[in-house]
Motif scaffolding. Structure first.
Motif, PDB file in Angstrom:
ATOM      1  N   VAL A 128      -1.796 -18.029   4.489  1.00  0.00           N
ATOM      2  CA  VAL A 128      -2.919 -17.765   5.394  1.00  0.00           C
ATOM      3  C   VAL A 128      -3.112 -16.259   5.602  1.00  0.00           C
ATOM      4  O   VAL A 128      -4.256 -15.790   5.756  1.00  0.00           O
ATOM      5  CB  VAL A 128      -2.752 -18.492   6.748  1.00  0.00           C
ATOM      6  CG1 VAL A 128      -2.730 -19.988   6.543  1.00  0.00           C
ATOM      7  CG2 VAL A 128      -1.520 -18.030   7.496  1.00  0.00           C
ATOM      8  N   VAL A 129      -2.022 -15.498   5.596  1.00  0.00           N
ATOM      9  CA  VAL A 129      -2.159 -14.031   5.692  1.00  0.00           C
ATOM     10  C   VAL A 129      -2.883 -13.500   4.456  1.00  0.00           C
ATOM     11  O   VAL A 129      -3.835 -12.705   4.553  1.00  0.00           O
ATOM     12  CB  VAL A 129      -0.779 -13.359   5.839  1.00  0.00           C
ATOM     13  CG1 VAL A 129      -0.911 -11.838   5.694  1.00  0.00           C
ATOM     14  CG2 VAL A 129      -0.157 -13.697   7.188  1.00  0.00           C
ATOM     15  N   LEU A 130      -2.438 -13.949   3.287  1.00  0.00           N
ATOM     16  CA  LEU A 130      -3.031 -13.463   2.043  1.00  0.00           C
ATOM     17  C   LEU A 130      -4.510 -13.827   1.940  1.00  0.00           C
ATOM     18  O   LEU A 130      -5.355 -12.973   1.673  1.00  0.00           O
ATOM     19  CB  LEU A 130      -2.263 -14.038   0.850  1.00  0.00           C
ATOM     20  CG  LEU A 130      -2.860 -13.755  -0.534  1.00  0.00           C
ATOM     21  CD1 LEU A 130      -2.951 -12.257  -0.794  1.00  0.00           C
ATOM     22  CD2 LEU A 130      -2.055 -14.453  -1.618  1.00  0.00           C
ATOM     23  N   VAL A 131      -4.837 -15.095   2.153  1.00  0.00           N
ATOM     24  CA  VAL A 131      -6.223 -15.515   1.953  1.00  0.00           C
ATOM     25  C   VAL A 131      -7.150 -14.900   2.995  1.00  0.00           C
ATOM     26  O   VAL A 131      -8.319 -14.602   2.700  1.00  0.00           O
ATOM     27  CB  VAL A 131      -6.333 -17.052   1.937  1.00  0.00           C
ATOM     28  CG1 VAL A 131      -6.257 -17.654   3.328  1.00  0.00           C
ATOM     29  CG2 VAL A 131      -7.617 -17.482   1.246  1.00  0.00           C
ATOM     30  N   THR A 132      -6.661 -14.663   4.201  1.00  0.00           N
ATOM     31  CA  THR A 132      -7.494 -14.020   5.221  1.00  0.00           C
ATOM     32  C   THR A 132      -7.853 -12.600   4.810  1.00  0.00           C
ATOM     33  O   THR A 132      -9.014 -12.164   4.923  1.00  0.00           O
ATOM     34  CB  THR A 132      -6.769 -14.022   6.575  1.00  0.00           C
ATOM     35  OG1 THR A 132      -6.492 -15.378   6.969  1.00  0.00           O
ATOM     36  CG2 THR A 132      -7.611 -13.344   7.645  1.00  0.00           C
ATOM     37  N   CYS A 141      -6.373  -2.890   2.077  1.00  0.00           N
ATOM     38  CA  CYS A 141      -5.591  -3.054   0.848  1.00  0.00           C
ATOM     39  C   CYS A 141      -4.137  -2.648   1.082  1.00  0.00           C
ATOM     40  O   CYS A 141      -3.200  -3.317   0.607  1.00  0.00           O
ATOM     41  CB  CYS A 141      -6.195  -2.223  -0.282  1.00  0.00           C
ATOM     42  SG  CYS A 141      -7.820  -2.782  -0.837  1.00  0.00           S
ATOM     43  N   ARG A 142      -3.960  -1.561   1.834  1.00  0.00           N
ATOM     44  CA  ARG A 142      -2.590  -1.105   2.124  1.00  0.00           C
ATOM     45  C   ARG A 142      -1.855  -2.144   2.960  1.00  0.00           C
ATOM     46  O   ARG A 142      -0.679  -2.432   2.716  1.00  0.00           O
ATOM     47  CB  ARG A 142      -2.638   0.231   2.857  1.00  0.00           C
ATOM     48  CG  ARG A 142      -1.274   0.921   2.954  1.00  0.00           C
ATOM     49  CD  ARG A 142      -1.340   2.193   3.778  1.00  0.00           C
ATOM     50  NE  ARG A 142      -2.367   3.091   3.279  1.00  0.00           N
ATOM     51  CZ  ARG A 142      -3.398   3.504   3.996  1.00  0.00           C
ATOM     52  NH1 ARG A 142      -3.552   3.098   5.253  1.00  0.00           N
ATOM     53  NH2 ARG A 142      -4.282   4.331   3.474  1.00  0.00           N
ATOM     54  N   ALA A 143      -2.558  -2.722   3.933  1.00  0.00           N
ATOM     55  CA  ALA A 143      -1.953  -3.781   4.741  1.00  0.00           C
ATOM     56  C   ALA A 143      -1.580  -4.974   3.866  1.00  0.00           C
ATOM     57  O   ALA A 143      -0.552  -5.632   4.083  1.00  0.00           O
ATOM     58  CB  ALA A 143      -2.913  -4.219   5.843  1.00  0.00           C
ATOM     59  N   GLY A 144      -2.404  -5.242   2.861  1.00  0.00           N
ATOM     60  CA  GLY A 144      -2.110  -6.334   1.938  1.00  0.00           C
ATOM     61  C   GLY A 144      -0.875  -6.063   1.100  1.00  0.00           C
ATOM     62  O   GLY A 144      -0.071  -6.975   0.852  1.00  0.00           O
ATOM     63  N   TRP A 187       2.100  -9.398  -3.965  1.00  0.00           N
ATOM     64  CA  TRP A 187       2.239 -10.808  -3.597  1.00  0.00           C
ATOM     65  C   TRP A 187       2.697 -11.688  -4.756  1.00  0.00           C
ATOM     66  O   TRP A 187       3.389 -12.688  -4.549  1.00  0.00           O
ATOM     67  CB  TRP A 187       0.904 -11.345  -3.077  1.00  0.00           C
ATOM     68  CG  TRP A 187       0.602 -10.974  -1.664  1.00  0.00           C
ATOM     69  CD1 TRP A 187      -0.087  -9.873  -1.228  1.00  0.00           C
ATOM     70  CD2 TRP A 187       0.978 -11.684  -0.478  1.00  0.00           C
ATOM     71  NE1 TRP A 187      -0.172  -9.850   0.139  1.00  0.00           N
ATOM     72  CE2 TRP A 187       0.476 -10.958   0.631  1.00  0.00           C
ATOM     73  CE3 TRP A 187       1.685 -12.853  -0.241  1.00  0.00           C
ATOM     74  CZ2 TRP A 187       0.654 -11.379   1.949  1.00  0.00           C
ATOM     75  CZ3 TRP A 187       1.864 -13.278   1.071  1.00  0.00           C
ATOM     76  CH2 TRP A 187       1.366 -12.544   2.141  1.00  0.00           C
ATOM     77  N   LEU A 188       2.296 -11.349  -5.990  1.00  0.00           N
ATOM     78  CA  LEU A 188       2.457 -12.279  -7.110  1.00  0.00           C
ATOM     79  C   LEU A 188       3.491 -11.881  -8.142  1.00  0.00           C
ATOM     80  O   LEU A 188       3.940 -12.727  -8.916  1.00  0.00           O
ATOM     81  CB  LEU A 188       1.108 -12.464  -7.821  1.00  0.00           C
ATOM     82  CG  LEU A 188      -0.049 -12.993  -6.977  1.00  0.00           C
ATOM     83  CD1 LEU A 188      -1.329 -12.996  -7.795  1.00  0.00           C
ATOM     84  CD2 LEU A 188       0.251 -14.383  -6.438  1.00  0.00           C
ATOM     85  N   GLY A 189       3.860 -10.596  -8.212  1.00  0.00           N
ATOM     86  CA  GLY A 189       4.773 -10.165  -9.254  1.00  0.00           C
ATOM     87  C   GLY A 189       4.044  -9.839 -10.547  1.00  0.00           C
ATOM     88  O   GLY A 189       2.815  -9.985 -10.655  1.00  0.00           O
ATOM     89  N   LEU A 190       4.792  -9.398 -11.549  1.00  0.00           N
ATOM     90  CA  LEU A 190       4.193  -8.914 -12.794  1.00  0.00           C
ATOM     91  C   LEU A 190       3.421  -9.999 -13.538  1.00  0.00           C
ATOM     92  O   LEU A 190       2.274  -9.808 -13.938  1.00  0.00           O
ATOM     93  CB  LEU A 190       5.288  -8.334 -13.695  1.00  0.00           C
ATOM     94  CG  LEU A 190       5.822  -6.954 -13.294  1.00  0.00           C
ATOM     95  CD1 LEU A 190       7.114  -6.650 -14.048  1.00  0.00           C
ATOM     96  CD2 LEU A 190       4.768  -5.880 -13.572  1.00  0.00           C
ATOM     97  N   SER A 191       4.061 -11.138 -13.753  1.00  0.00           N
ATOM     98  CA  SER A 191       3.396 -12.212 -14.483  1.00  0.00           C
ATOM     99  C   SER A 191       2.174 -12.715 -13.719  1.00  0.00           C
ATOM    100  O   SER A 191       1.110 -12.946 -14.299  1.00  0.00           O
ATOM    101  CB  SER A 191       4.374 -13.358 -14.737  1.00  0.00           C
ATOM    102  OG  SER A 191       3.738 -14.418 -15.421  1.00  0.00           O
ATOM    103  N   GLY A 192       2.323 -12.856 -12.395  1.00  0.00           N
ATOM    104  CA  GLY A 192       1.229 -13.378 -11.582  1.00  0.00           C
ATOM    105  C   GLY A 192       0.018 -12.472 -11.564  1.00  0.00           C
ATOM    106  O   GLY A 192      -1.120 -12.937 -11.689  1.00  0.00           O
ATOM    107  N   ILE A 193       0.228 -11.171 -11.412  1.00  0.00           N
ATOM    108  CA  ILE A 193      -0.924 -10.273 -11.343  1.00  0.00           C
ATOM    109  C   ILE A 193      -1.599 -10.147 -12.702  1.00  0.00           C
ATOM    110  O   ILE A 193      -2.821  -9.980 -12.790  1.00  0.00           O
ATOM    111  CB  ILE A 193      -0.521  -8.872 -10.783  1.00  0.00           C
ATOM    112  CG1 ILE A 193      -1.782  -8.055 -10.458  1.00  0.00           C
ATOM    113  CG2 ILE A 193       0.384  -8.128 -11.743  1.00  0.00           C
ATOM    114  CD1 ILE A 193      -2.734  -8.693  -9.487  1.00  0.00           C
TER     115      ILE A 193
END
Length: 270
Positions: free
Chosen positions: A109-113, A133-136, A203-209
């Protein structure tokens, strides 16, 4: 609908109402807290019962109670979208390591918001605010650190992977922007896009991003081509790429990058 889903639905709708305020005021450098909700046309305060997500708009028939100003349908749609996306966190995969359900939902919910508000502002102003973006990035690294602390499956390497992903995504997209500027005479990407990609890496790591950027490029290419062929977008007219990056990030958070790699291999016939 179970109690957890209902709670996410109702809370998400309320947060969506607040995101409408943020998307309007933040680019105008206005406080998102004070004054309270008011009509942009006549300035009258919105009554509490008119401010109920979705229902308030329906009861008012999309008009300000005081001056009759037409309230954009975007407002209830954002409330519904936020509520729906909050509900999807119930089935989110999140990290590649198994985590307690509550931690995954809270992270989701933090990420999607953050992704929703960044998308709205980019669509309106071709701008991705650096503080958001920095907060993200910070919240993504905190979430990763929490994940590392509750799992025995390579917690330290997990945090390192996400740190490297944030840095690599930032540098890669900034590099692409610089190359595009040399070739086209104008940046191919905004620097805000690079910061959003860094947030996704955290949030996702190397493979995820990597999967997220691939999805973003594919989506941007399809929609951009359709817009240009239909004449809605000029040959060198910029269009917001942030929403595509945000969508890619969320799709990977929902299903996990292994699932997307599997779909890609199936598409290639492997």
């Amino acid at each position: 609908m179970n109690a957890n889903a209902l709670l996410l639905l109702l809370t998400g709708a309320c947060i969506g109402s607040f995101l409408n305020v943020v998307a309007w005021r933040l680019p105008r450098r206005e406080s998102v807290i004070w004054p309270g909700s008011h009509c942009p046309s006549c300035g009258h305060a919105v009554r509490w019962h008119d401010n109920i997500p979705v229902l308030g708009w329906l009861f008012l028939a999309g008009r300000c109670r005081d001056c009759g100003w037409s309230i954009p349908i975007r407002y209830p749609l954002i409330e519904l979208l936020t509520a729906s996306l909050w509900m999807t966190t119930i089935s989110a995969v999140g990290f590649d390591v198994p985590l307690p359900w509550l931690i995954t939902v809270l992270g989701g919910v933090v990420l999607v918001t953050l992704l929703i508000i960044l998308t709205l502002i980019d669509l309106d102003h071709l701008w991705l605010p650096e503080p958001l973006c920095r907060a993200g990035v910070i919240s993504g690294l905190i979430a990763t650190a929490v994940a590392a602390s509750v799992t025995d499956q390579g917690g330290g390497s997990l945090l390192l992977d996400h740190l490297l992903a944030a840095s690599a995504a930032l540098l890669a997209l900034e590099g692409l922007s610089a190359i595009g500027e040399k070739i086209l005479g104008q940046p191919a990407l905004g620097l805000g896009d690079a910061k959003l990609a860094a947030m996704g890496g955290a949030w996702l790591g190397l493979s995820g991003i990597l999967v997220s950027i691939m999805l973003a490029i594919f989506g941007g290419a399809v929609i951009g081509s359709i817009a240009r062929l239909s004449g809605r977008l000029g040959a060198r007219e910029p269009f917001p790429f942030g929403p595509f990056i945000a969508t890619g990030i969320w799709l990977v958070w929902l299903k996990g990058d292994p699932w997307w790699w599997h779909q890609w291999l199936m598409l290639l016939g492997h």
